[in-house]
Design a protein around this motif. Structure first.
Motif, PDB file in Angstrom:
ATOM      1  N   UNK B  27       2.971 -19.793 -25.377  1.00 54.79           N
ATOM      2  CA  UNK B  27       3.604 -19.734 -24.132  1.00 54.79           C
ATOM      3  C   UNK B  27       2.918 -20.789 -23.231  1.00 54.79           C
ATOM      4  N   UNK B  28       2.302 -21.856 -23.673  1.00 53.32           N
ATOM      5  CA  UNK B  28       1.851 -22.767 -22.856  1.00 53.32           C
ATOM      6  C   UNK B  28       2.918 -24.103 -22.927  1.00 53.32           C
ATOM      7  N   UNK B  29       3.201 -24.651 -21.842  1.00 51.34           N
ATOM      8  CA  UNK B  29       3.782 -26.030 -21.645  1.00 51.34           C
ATOM      9  C   UNK B  29       3.092 -26.911 -20.955  1.00 51.34           C
ATOM     10  N   UNK B  30       2.799 -27.913 -21.714  1.00 50.97           N
ATOM     11  CA  UNK B  30       1.904 -29.035 -20.927  1.00 50.97           C
ATOM     12  C   UNK B  30       2.684 -30.260 -20.662  1.00 50.97           C
ATOM     13  N   UNK B  31       2.657 -30.586 -19.470  1.00 55.67           N
ATOM     14  CA  UNK B  31       3.412 -31.993 -19.085  1.00 55.67           C
ATOM     15  C   UNK B  31       2.332 -33.120 -19.112  1.00 55.67           C
ATOM     16  N   UNK B  78       3.150 -23.107 -13.249  1.00 57.31           N
ATOM     17  CA  UNK B  78       1.988 -24.230 -13.173  1.00 57.31           C
ATOM     18  C   UNK B  78       0.749 -23.377 -12.762  1.00 57.31           C
ATOM     19  N   UNK B  79      -0.448 -23.608 -13.598  1.00 55.76           N
ATOM     20  CA  UNK B  79      -1.719 -22.995 -13.160  1.00 55.76           C
ATOM     21  C   UNK B  79      -2.578 -24.050 -12.798  1.00 55.76           C
ATOM     22  N   UNK B  80      -2.289 -25.340 -13.327  1.00 56.16           N
ATOM     23  CA  UNK B  80      -3.154 -26.768 -13.045  1.00 56.16           C
ATOM     24  C   UNK B  80      -2.220 -27.799 -12.889  1.00 56.16           C
ATOM     25  N   UNK B  81      -2.536 -28.510 -11.895  1.00 55.42           N
ATOM     26  CA  UNK B  81      -1.846 -29.791 -11.509  1.00 55.42           C
ATOM     27  C   UNK B  81      -3.237 -30.774 -11.448  1.00 55.42           C
ATOM     28  N   UNK B  82      -3.256 -31.894 -12.369  1.00 56.85           N
ATOM     29  CA  UNK B  82      -4.628 -32.785 -12.109  1.00 56.85           C
ATOM     30  C   UNK B  82      -3.613 -33.944 -11.515  1.00 56.85           C
ATOM     31  N   UNK B  83      -4.421 -34.320 -10.546  1.00 57.65           N
ATOM     32  CA  UNK B  83      -3.963 -35.625  -9.605  1.00 57.65           C
ATOM     33  C   UNK B  83      -4.854 -36.603  -9.701  1.00 57.65           C
ATOM     34  N   UNK B 129      -0.039 -37.737 -12.405  1.00 57.34           N
ATOM     35  CA  UNK B 129      -0.135 -36.480 -12.346  1.00 57.34           C
ATOM     36  C   UNK B 129       0.129 -35.710 -13.708  1.00 57.34           C
ATOM     37  N   UNK B 130      -0.620 -34.662 -14.120  1.00 58.07           N
ATOM     38  CA  UNK B 130      -0.142 -33.881 -15.307  1.00 58.07           C
ATOM     39  C   UNK B 130      -0.371 -32.419 -14.829  1.00 58.07           C
ATOM     40  N   UNK B 131       0.328 -31.649 -15.705  1.00 47.65           N
ATOM     41  CA  UNK B 131       0.171 -30.125 -15.404  1.00 47.65           C
ATOM     42  C   UNK B 131       0.338 -29.264 -16.588  1.00 47.65           C
ATOM     43  N   UNK B 132      -0.247 -27.984 -16.428  1.00 43.75           N
ATOM     44  CA  UNK B 132      -0.420 -27.093 -17.435  1.00 43.75           C
ATOM     45  C   UNK B 132       0.181 -25.738 -16.909  1.00 43.75           C
ATOM     46  N   UNK B 133       1.419 -25.237 -17.730  1.00 44.00           N
ATOM     47  CA  UNK B 133       2.201 -24.159 -17.202  1.00 44.00           C
ATOM     48  C   UNK B 133       1.967 -23.003 -18.147  1.00 44.00           C
ATOM     49  N   UNK B 134       2.071 -21.889 -17.802  1.00 50.79           N
ATOM     50  CA  UNK B 134       2.023 -20.537 -18.680  1.00 50.79           C
ATOM     51  C   UNK B 134       3.470 -19.994 -18.451  1.00 50.79           C
ATOM     52  N   UNK B 135       3.935 -20.010 -19.455  1.00 51.21           N
ATOM     53  CA  UNK B 135       5.522 -19.364 -19.568  1.00 51.21           C
ATOM     54  C   UNK B 135       5.377 -17.774 -19.767  1.00 51.21           C
TER      55      UNK B 135
END
Lengths: 136, 136, 136
Positions: B27-31, B78-83, B129-135
């Motif tokens: 259930x994780x989507x990593x950008x 998205x739970x985390x956005x790294x800038x 930026x990168x992002x971690x999302x929980x579906x």
């Protein structure tokens, strides 16, 4: 499901502080920042492969991989590989080594996402990587 | 549940190495790290929006978002956005653009966590930026 | 399972932009980048503990921990702690404080993985940390 397990390959140098080289909780396996240290030798300070970026990168890959394997995972389970370099001039060479390495690994699944940024690292280190894997 | 899927929006430039712009496992989507490249044009080198931080940031948001959407997700997941910025002097402007952008996105859920650090990036790039999302 | 919840300890300074200090979705709790700001005082600008690295690091740990606790988690749930320092010369002292702190926390499970890199931070800040926790 909630058990937390640490993975410490016997080839790895002791972490310089109270952290785990790899840790699993639930279905996530997190690999700590790995550098290009050669397999640990009793009584000897950690020594990086080298001196080239290529050699350090391949050793770093090996160090990440052995932690994944200790945890019953492999590259196909990795969703994110963070790459830390010290110099933007190293980007092209890193990518060459990266592509050749993963071609050899014969991935069955799409490759992980990646972020590459340029930071300071301790003297002598040219590359660091950490990885997040999702287990089945 | 354990299948791994890569997401590559057609507007995106080809990654410079064997990594995926976005990948889902469980259930994780990593950008992967996204920068402010304009939509890819066949036969042309990747070109950042610009020259301002504002333009690059908005294009970076668009690039992250299109990967989320390819994966059936959105900003609310998205739970985390790294800038990653290159200069601490850009922090205030980044925050202005950040707030205006997310106000327009009409989030239904609380905003993601965020970490902002100042690193080196390839010449011409001001933000990544990168992002971690929980579906669901 | 898919609900997203933000955690904002009352002691925390307001985030400088539209992000959450901590957020949970599914079984993941992400703590945003925390620095060594002392508990918020109404009408006063955020002020870091200090001036030493030791003081800032301990305050940063406290700030991460209070977010974990708001989310019903603790250090034993953390799988990754990212540490950002500004100077490689601070590594040894960081590790000393790190080890002493976690010895006092009486962890029941193995410690989290960790990556430490050296980046730029806003003036006056010597350390930043973020954390990813897996809940039961």
């Amino acid at each position: 499901m909630s058990e937390k397990t640490a993975y410490v390959p016997s080839t790895h140098t002791t972490p310089p502080a109270r952290f785990s080289h790899g840790v699993r909780k639930g279905n996530l396996l997190q690999v700590a920042g790995q550098v290009g240290f050669l397999p640990a030798v009793e009584g000897q300070a950690p020594t990086p492969a080298g001196p080239s970026l290529r050699e350090q990168t391949l050793q770093t890959f090996a160090n990440v991989r052995s932690i994944l394997e200790e945890g019953g995972a492999g590259w196909d389970d990795v969703i994110m590989l963070r790459v830390y370099l010290t110099d933007t001039a190293h980007f092209a060479e890193l990518n060459e080594v990266y592509d050749a390495y993963f071609a050899e690994q014969r991935l069955q699944a799409p490759p992980a996402a990646r972020t590459t940024v340029y930071v300071g690292l301790p003297p002598g280190l040219l590359v660091e990587m950490d990885a997040l894997a999702v287990l089945d």
